[in-house]
Design an enzyme around this catalytic site. Sequence first.
Site, PDB file in Angstrom:
ATOM      1  N   ASP A   1       0.826  -1.208   0.000  1.00  0.00           N
ATOM      2  CA  ASP A   1       0.000   0.000   0.000  1.00  0.00           C
ATOM      3  C   ASP A   1       0.863   1.262   0.000  1.00  0.00           C
ATOM      4  OD1 ASP A   1      -2.340  -1.464  -0.016  1.00  0.00           O
ATOM      5  OD2 ASP A   1      -2.495  -1.524   2.167  1.00  0.00           O
TER       6      ASP A   1
ATOM      7  N   ARG B   1     -13.771 -11.547  -8.708  1.00  0.00           N
ATOM      8  CA  ARG B   1     -13.569 -10.188  -9.206  1.00  0.00           C
ATOM      9  C   ARG B   1     -12.818 -10.206 -10.538  1.00  0.00           C
ATOM     10  NH1 ARG B   1     -10.682  -5.400  -5.901  1.00  0.00           N
ATOM     11  NH2 ARG B   1      -8.755  -6.420  -6.489  1.00  0.00           N
TER      12      ARG B   1
ATOM     13  N   LYS C   1     -18.663   3.928   4.385  1.00  0.00           N
ATOM     14  CA  LYS C   1     -19.409   4.195   3.148  1.00  0.00           C
ATOM     15  C   LYS C   1     -20.445   5.272   3.407  1.00  0.00           C
ATOM     16  CE  LYS C   1     -19.042  -0.632   1.812  1.00  0.00           C
ATOM     17  NZ  LYS C   1     -19.692  -1.945   1.751  1.00  0.00           N
TER      18      LYS C   1
ATOM     19  N   CYS D   1      27.452 -28.336  -0.802  1.00  0.00           N
ATOM     20  CA  CYS D   1      26.742 -27.994   0.433  1.00  0.00           C
ATOM     21  C   CYS D   1      25.411 -28.755   0.489  1.00  0.00           C
ATOM     22  CB  CYS D   1      26.509 -26.485   0.483  1.00  0.00           C
ATOM     23  SG  CYS D   1      25.541 -25.974   1.897  1.00  0.00           S
TER      24      CYS D   1
ATOM     25  N   CYS E   1      26.847 -19.122   0.877  1.00  0.00           N
ATOM     26  CA  CYS E   1      27.774 -20.251   0.944  1.00  0.00           C
ATOM     27  C   CYS E   1      28.166 -20.553  -0.510  1.00  0.00           C
ATOM     28  CB  CYS E   1      27.074 -21.455   1.578  1.00  0.00           C
ATOM     29  SG  CYS E   1      28.023 -22.974   1.316  1.00  0.00           S
TER      30      CYS E   1
ATOM     31  N   CYS F   1      29.555 -21.545   6.657  1.00  0.00           N
ATOM     32  CA  CYS F   1      28.257 -22.177   6.401  1.00  0.00           C
ATOM     33  C   CYS F   1      27.919 -23.116   7.566  1.00  0.00           C
ATOM     34  CB  CYS F   1      28.305 -22.958   5.092  1.00  0.00           C
ATOM     35  SG  CYS F   1      26.799 -23.900   4.799  1.00  0.00           S
TER      36      CYS F   1
ATOM     37  N   LYS G   1      -7.203   0.931   7.049  1.00  0.00           N
ATOM     38  CA  LYS G   1      -6.586  -0.377   7.288  1.00  0.00           C
ATOM     39  C   LYS G   1      -5.802  -0.384   8.592  1.00  0.00           C
ATOM     40  CE  LYS G   1      -5.207  -2.935   3.774  1.00  0.00           C
ATOM     41  NZ  LYS G   1      -4.609  -3.388   2.503  1.00  0.00           N
TER      42      LYS G   1
ATOM     43  N   CYS H   1      28.038 -26.891   5.765  1.00  0.00           N
ATOM     44  CA  CYS H   1      29.231 -27.527   5.186  1.00  0.00           C
ATOM     45  C   CYS H   1      30.522 -26.827   5.629  1.00  0.00           C
ATOM     46  CB  CYS H   1      29.134 -27.554   3.665  1.00  0.00           C
ATOM     47  SG  CYS H   1      29.248 -25.910   2.934  1.00  0.00           S
TER      48      CYS H   1
ATOM     49  N   LYS I   1     -13.760  -4.591   7.393  1.00  0.00           N
ATOM     50  CA  LYS I   1     -13.151  -4.915   6.101  1.00  0.00           C
ATOM     51  C   LYS I   1     -12.667  -6.361   6.214  1.00  0.00           C
ATOM     52  CE  LYS I   1      -9.919  -3.190   2.655  1.00  0.00           C
ATOM     53  NZ  LYS I   1      -9.520  -4.487   2.199  1.00  0.00           N
TER      54      LYS I   1
ATOM     55  N   TYR J   1     -21.710  -7.547   1.417  1.00  0.00           N
ATOM     56  CA  TYR J   1     -21.669  -6.148   1.859  1.00  0.00           C
ATOM     57  C   TYR J   1     -22.046  -5.108   0.814  1.00  0.00           C
ATOM     58  CZ  TYR J   1     -16.979  -7.133   0.027  1.00  0.00           C
ATOM     59  OH  TYR J   1     -15.930  -7.547  -0.736  1.00  0.00           O
TER      60      TYR J   1
ATOM     61  N   GLU K   1     -17.559 -11.116   0.342  1.00  0.00           N
ATOM     62  CA  GLU K   1     -16.239 -11.705   0.514  1.00  0.00           C
ATOM     63  C   GLU K   1     -16.370 -13.172   0.896  1.00  0.00           C
ATOM     64  OE1 GLU K   1     -14.180  -9.195  -0.037  1.00  0.00           O
ATOM     65  OE2 GLU K   1     -12.211  -9.775   0.752  1.00  0.00           O
TER      66      GLU K   1
ATOM     67  N   ASP L   1     -11.015  -9.827   5.271  1.00  0.00           N
ATOM     68  CA  ASP L   1      -9.794 -10.135   4.528  1.00  0.00           C
ATOM     69  C   ASP L   1      -9.909 -11.507   3.869  1.00  0.00           C
ATOM     70  OD1 ASP L   1      -7.330  -9.794   3.500  1.00  0.00           O
ATOM     71  OD2 ASP L   1      -6.237 -10.140   5.365  1.00  0.00           O
TER      72      ASP L   1
ATOM     73  N   GLU M   1     -18.362  -0.523   8.353  1.00  0.00           N
ATOM     74  CA  GLU M   1     -18.369  -1.994   8.284  1.00  0.00           C
ATOM     75  C   GLU M   1     -16.972  -2.527   8.533  1.00  0.00           C
ATOM     76  OE1 GLU M   1     -19.728  -2.896   4.334  1.00  0.00           O
ATOM     77  OE2 GLU M   1     -21.484  -1.598   4.556  1.00  0.00           O
TER      78      GLU M   1
HETATM   79  S1  IVH Z   1     -17.240  -2.469  -0.579  1.00  0.00           S
HETATM   80  C1  IVH Z   1     -17.499  -0.607  -4.755  1.00  0.00           C
HETATM   81  N1  IVH Z   1     -17.135  -3.446   1.848  1.00  0.00           N
HETATM   82  O1  IVH Z   1     -11.916  -4.912   0.122  1.00  0.00           O
HETATM   83  C2  IVH Z   1     -17.254  -1.020  -3.373  1.00  0.00           C
HETATM   84  N2  IVH Z   1     -15.433  -4.105   0.322  1.00  0.00           N
HETATM   85  O2  IVH Z   1      -9.633  -3.375  -0.770  1.00  0.00           O
HETATM   86  C3  IVH Z   1     -16.835  -2.397  -3.250  1.00  0.00           C
HETATM   87  N3  IVH Z   1     -13.835  -5.702   1.258  1.00  0.00           N
HETATM   88  O3  IVH Z   1     -12.451  -5.375  -3.296  1.00  0.00           O
HETATM   89  C4  IVH Z   1     -16.281  -2.832  -2.004  1.00  0.00           C
HETATM   90  N4  IVH Z   1     -14.729  -5.858   3.245  1.00  0.00           N
HETATM   91  O4  IVH Z   1     -13.028  -7.320  -1.700  1.00  0.00           O
HETATM   92  C5  IVH Z   1     -16.551  -3.413   0.639  1.00  0.00           C
HETATM   93  N5  IVH Z   1     -17.214  -4.237   4.025  1.00  0.00           N
HETATM   94  C6  IVH Z   1     -16.624  -4.230   2.819  1.00  0.00           C
HETATM   95  C7  IVH Z   1     -15.470  -4.977   2.537  1.00  0.00           C
HETATM   96  C8  IVH Z   1     -14.902  -4.883   1.258  1.00  0.00           C
HETATM   97  C9  IVH Z   1     -13.757  -6.277   2.456  1.00  0.00           C
HETATM   98  C10 IVH Z   1     -12.846  -5.944   0.186  1.00  0.00           C
HETATM   99  C11 IVH Z   1     -13.412  -6.068  -1.200  1.00  0.00           C
HETATM  100  C12 IVH Z   1     -12.712  -4.992  -2.000  1.00  0.00           C
HETATM  101  C13 IVH Z   1     -11.476  -4.784  -1.196  1.00  0.00           C
HETATM  102  C14 IVH Z   1     -10.831  -3.447  -1.422  1.00  0.00           C
END
Ligand code: IVH
Length: 692
Positions: A38, A143, A298, A440, A434, A416, A322, A419, A122, A231, A179, A124, A120
């Site tokens: 990032d 995606r 959002k 080795c 080495c 090493c 993040k 060896c 996020k 979501y 997700e 992973d 919300e």
């Molecule tokens: S909204 C147009 N909400 O994060 C908006 N995304 O880094 C679409 N993700 O591609 C995404 N939790 O795969 C949204 N509560 C959440 C999320 C979320 C995880 C992921 C999603 C997105 C990625 C972006």
Amino acid sequence: MDRNEAKARIEELRAVLWENSRKYYVDNAPTMSDYDYDHLMRELEDLENEFPEFYSPDSPTQRVGSDLEDGPAAQQGFVQREHRYPMLSLANTYSRTEIEEFAARASKLLEGREFSYCCELKFDGTSICLTYKAGKLVRALTRGDGRVGDDVTENVLRIANIPHVLKGDYPDEFEIRGEILMPYSSFDHLNQQRIEGEDQPFANPRNAASGSLKLLDPDEVARRGLYCTLYHIPAQSLADDTLSSTHSGLLEKAASWGLPVSEYNKICHGIGEILEYIDYWDTERKKLPYATDGIVIKINELEYQRELGYTAKSPRWAVAYKFKAEQALAKVLGIDYQVGRTGAVTPVANLSPVLLSGTVVRRATLNNADQMAILDIRIGDMVYVEKGGEIIPKITGVDLSQRPEDSLPVEFPLECPDCHTPLQRGEGEAKWFCPNTDGCPMQIKGRLLHFMSRKAMNIIAGDSTVDQLYNLGLAHTPADLYDLKASQLMTLEGWKEKSAKRFIDSLQESVKVPFERVLFALGIRYVGEQTAKEVARHFGDIDAIAAASEEDLAAVKDVGDVIARSIFEYMADGRHAIEIQRLRARGLKFAVDGESRSVLSDALSGQTIVVSGNFSVSRETIKDLIARHGGRNSGSVSTKTSFLLAGSKPGPEKVAKCRDLGIRIVSEDEFWTMLPQGSRISNKDESEPTLF
Ligand code: IVH
């Protein structure tokens, strides 16, 4: 930074980011932490803003990372389908100030009108787009590259919490996105099984989720214990826009139809409540049974979302905050020095067990001698451990307040550990090596393991088998493996008829592996999977690679001087020539198959061509066409050059050398006439359509 420096840095960042995006989305094996990724992305964004003349629609700042595998469609397990609405990414930040700025900007743009935020978690995992028609799940797409995704419907139908049929008052047709996650419990179970089966474990639940979603066996998907949370309903996908005027309202409806929506979403009014939500989840998320890496904020009113719209890559009405990677404190019990297959020595600390992002950590890498010295790490120290992109977490700092009084600095070994050959360090190298390449044991075994690994020859065997074969003097190089016989293996300790047969079958099966993977399996330094693919496709067979000069090699896409030199030196070594000869005699593939090279014609056969300058399409495309029409690309003009293909502004030295040697200079227009009719492609054909 001046213009030229900026241009070079932009190019470098784009290459690094695409490479890592591929490792993340396609290979499910990232080698960089999200945080570092990032940050590089942000550096690129800043540079592109400062130097807008270098804008490119192909920059990773303008396109979402793609999880689609490349290669001909026949090689892929899934049908690719177009998304009805592009699947985008989210702008992200690690800075609370930037969240405040997002909120301030939103208030300003909405000019005093009342609005709210939906905050919300996020999640992973890996994103998914579901389509329901008449209450039935009819399609699930990954995606992909945002525009087209892989159709994984059969697999998604096997995820327990995704309803096949909806209840209640659902619309006739709509899309919903979310997700796919792998809860920690499923992840631990899966990795345990993989370790026992001598398969490489997944680095983290995200990679495991995305790898599992792309399995070709839906029954196996069902066993992986995946979980879904939804979501986002793209409002355009609803025929009836009176369903709800807010994003959270739509999600509530979705929940009432039986769809899995997070119970932790919260409507917030103003920045204060947003920051409270962030603070609360920064610690609470550690108690969740699945991985989250931040929160998403959002704007909740659909009307205002429409007003704010989208950039090429993400909505302007949302932002992700993040969390920095989780850290834990652990005690250093000792330090091991691992020697890799290239001879590089990596210090690895053994730690007191500690829970980190849902899994128990016992070892952490220290990277190299310099990092060890900078951290001044000592046995008995309490250290901060963090998970990056790799399986082994890294040590990021020492808690000096807890250092035992009698601790002593750790000395990096001079020889090493395996060896005992004195270690060497080249100029500009971060690592000690080495140099005993052929003697080795750790290097020899490392090369065998690499050769046999899943992404290389996929021969079923693990560390213990390799140890045994090496210790008994039965295998030193990959070619030795193909001399083994089942009858011979059965006499060895721990082997039975069945296991011997399985091993020999897997060796026999491996001869079918395509050339690009064989090239990767050879373990040439710096030649990863992707580079091997490019080199294999470019030259077509091993003889052409062996005959190539360093310049020729450097003309391949993604191959710089360092990689070119490494391949050149590898090929120049007589021992490698013998090894390749032995493998060839066993039937391994040393030329690309017709299909993956997709030869278009032999119009340029026998011609060695140097490309220079700018063309109406990218230079990579020109070089690819040369190879696919039977020509040979070369990086430098010599007496062997058939002609110089010169676009606008060709390199003046190349032009001068051609004049000296009397070599023909061919323009782009003339070049197209050399190819069969209809071969000309335009810029439009090669560029990706931009989103929105
Ligand atoms: S909204 C147009 N909400 O994060 C908006 N995304 O880094 C679409 N993700 O591609 C995404 N939790 O795969 C949204 N509560 C959440 C999320 C979320 C995880 C992921 C999603 C997105 C990625 C972006």
